[in-house]
Design an enzyme around this catalytic site. Structure first.
Site: not given
Length: 89
Positions: A18, A36
């Protein structure tokens, strides 16, 4: 403006995927998010100039060094869903 949503599977959680995505998006002047998911995937929503969006989507197939990307599924998304800036969660 183009907006795409991608679901990235493989070893993509706990490997800075990320943060990598946010860094790449910010360099390209894009907005969106990288989140996520409970099933182990990362969802990426990205909006901006078409060429920059495509460049980010290409980079998602590689990811950071510790990641292993098995698949990237991409669909067109609604620009209205895109947040200002780029956030991770």
């Amino acid at each position: 403006m183009q907006c795409k949503r991608a679901w990235v599977s493989g070893r993509v959680q706990g490997v800075s995927f990320r943060a990598f995505t946010r860094m790449q998006a910010e360099r390209l002047g894009l907005r969106g998010h990288a989140l996520n998911l409970p099933d182990g995937r990362v969802e990426v929503l990205v909006c901006g100039q078409a060429q920059a969006v495509e460049a980010l989507l290409h980079r998602l197939h590689v990811g950071p060094p510790a990641a292993r990307v098995d698949a990237v599924h991409v669909e067109t998304a609604d620009v209205a869903q895109c947040p200002p800036g780029f956030r991770i969660g």
